[in-house]
Scaffold this active site. Structure first.
Site, PDB file in Angstrom:
ATOM      1  N   HIS A   1      35.123 -87.314  52.859  1.00 46.23           N
ATOM      2  CA  HIS A   1      35.104 -85.898  52.652  1.00 46.23           C
ATOM      3  C   HIS A   1      35.051 -85.406  51.051  1.00 46.23           C
ATOM      4  CE1 HIS A   1      34.816 -81.786  53.312  1.00 46.23           C
ATOM      5  NE2 HIS A   1      36.091 -81.433  53.765  1.00 46.23           N
TER       6      HIS A   1
ATOM      7  N   CYS B   1      36.408 -76.040  52.095  1.00 45.62           N
ATOM      8  CA  CYS B   1      35.503 -77.284  52.458  1.00 45.62           C
ATOM      9  C   CYS B   1      34.008 -76.979  52.772  1.00 45.62           C
ATOM     10  CB  CYS B   1      36.246 -77.893  53.720  1.00 45.62           C
ATOM     11  SG  CYS B   1      37.933 -78.549  53.393  1.00 45.62           S
TER      12      CYS B   1
END
Length: 381
Positions: A329, A83
């Site tokens: 995201h 991430c």
């Protein structure tokens, strides 16, 4: 080697973050990159861009997504760090410029996870102490120890969600533009205690682009240059198997922040940083990051949340565009999107969410279990 003041960001762009059922990853890459070109005054990318750095977790074709979308055939490097990929892409671009390898480069972070046919992140990660292996499950493990030691509660987390939803209503390209209340957060369906629906960031599709050039060339571009004061990346032992982990912190954030502050010459981040974008995949992640980044002492978040320290208009505004909570995201894009927001803030171009007189901005992007963290600090003179 310190990267301080060796490179500057002269152009940024960002696609709309959304569930993009009708467009392609290439469409979003073009939206972000051409906005960055226009921002940087680049009229002939084939002549003015020396290389491309890109990152994506869910790309079907790999880095060629970017070169084909832009018809820009330059040295092309793909970067991957879970991430934290979006910030790592920009860090790789900055290192190449600072080392003198290239004069001007394009960094693109992107992802289109909604095309995978599943609603959440991958389920290929291993189990967590025999608890189902979802990101909500991993991050929730820190809640009970923190609540027990410092007296925080779901109500404190809910105020973070309310803040970020509000900020997201002020960001034109955010996914969620919906004001919510503490009661909305507390009454939402439970995902993984203590995280209800509104404590969790959604997955979306999106792309963000950043143009980096040598600091001494930055004045050749039309907008105010934003100097790179620091950009760092650290890793730490897997917290799920680390016998010394206390679940009150994320170690990679602490070490990446220390390195970034040393590089930027910062000794009092709470007073010296004017605005920050933090990795709020879950509300508790943002809370822990206030402390792991050294903004406030460990255990003090509850009082600062209540007093509005991190709200727009507070002493240190955090997630001024709504963060992951409002943008969602798209993994490879998130860190680059944070840097886009900080550049807009430092130039005074953030519109209704502008922080007054912002001169120094931090972004924080974690990845893995979390086992990695990348931190950037940008500034204007």
């Amino acid at each position: 080697m310190s990267l301080k003041d060796k490179a500057a960001i002269v152009g940024v762009g960002c696609s709309h973050f959304m569930e993009n059922w009708t467009g392609s990853a290439e469409d979003m890459i073009v939206d972000a990159a051409f906005e960055a070109y226009a921002d940087a005054g680049i009229e002939d990318a084939n002549r003015q861009i020396d290389a491309i750095y890109c990152g994506s977790l869910y790309s079907a074709m790999g880095p060629v997504d970017v070169s084909e979308a832009l018809k820009l055939y330059k040295p092309l490097t793909s970067v991957y760090n879970y991430c934290a990929t979006g910030t790592e892409v920009v860090r790789a671009a900055i290192m190449a410029v600072a080392a003198g390898v290239y004069d001007t480069v394009l960094a693109v972070g992107y992802d289109k996870p909604k095309d995978r046919g599943v609603s959440g992140p991958p389920v290929t990660f291993r189990g967590v102490r025999d608890i189902p292996a979802t990101p909500a499950g991993w991050f929730a493990l820190a809640a009970a120890p923190y609540f027990a030691k410092f007296g925080a509660s779901r109500e404190d987390l809910a105020q973070i969600a309310v803040k970020n939803h509000h900020n997201g209503t002020l960001a034109p390209k955010s996914f969620l533009k919906k004001e919510i209340t503490v009661e909305d957060v507390l009454s939402a369906r439970m995902i993984s205690w203590p995280f209800g629906l509104y404590d969790c960031a959604a997955q979306t599709d999106g792309a963000a682009a950043v143009i980096v050039t040598r600091a001494d060339l930055a004045r050749n571009h039309p907008k105010q240059p934003v100097l790179v004061k620091a950009i760092t990346s650290h890793c730490s032992p897997n917290p799920h198997t680390d016998p010394d982990h206390d679940f009150l912190r994320w170690k990679a954030t602490e070490s990446a922040a220390r390195d970034a502050y040393r590089m930027a010459g910062i000794d009092d981040p709470f007073r010296q940083i004017d605005v920050a974008q933090l990795h709020d995949c879950f509300t508790l992640t943002e809370l822990l990051s206030y402390e792991d980044l050294g903004f406030i002492p460990k255990g003090a978040a509850k009082e600062h949340i209540a007093s509005g320290t991190f709200a727009l208009g507070g002493e240190l505004p955090v997630n001024t565009d709504g963060g992951l909570k409002s943008f969602g995201h798209p993994t490879g894009a998130t860190g680059a999107r944070m840097i886009v927001e900080n550049v807009l803030q430092l130039r005074g171009e953030a519109g209704a969410r502008q922080v007054s007189n912002a001169k120094l901005a931090l972004s924080h992007n974690i990845g893995g279990y979390p086992t990695g963290c990348a931190v950037s600090i940008l500034g204007v003179e």
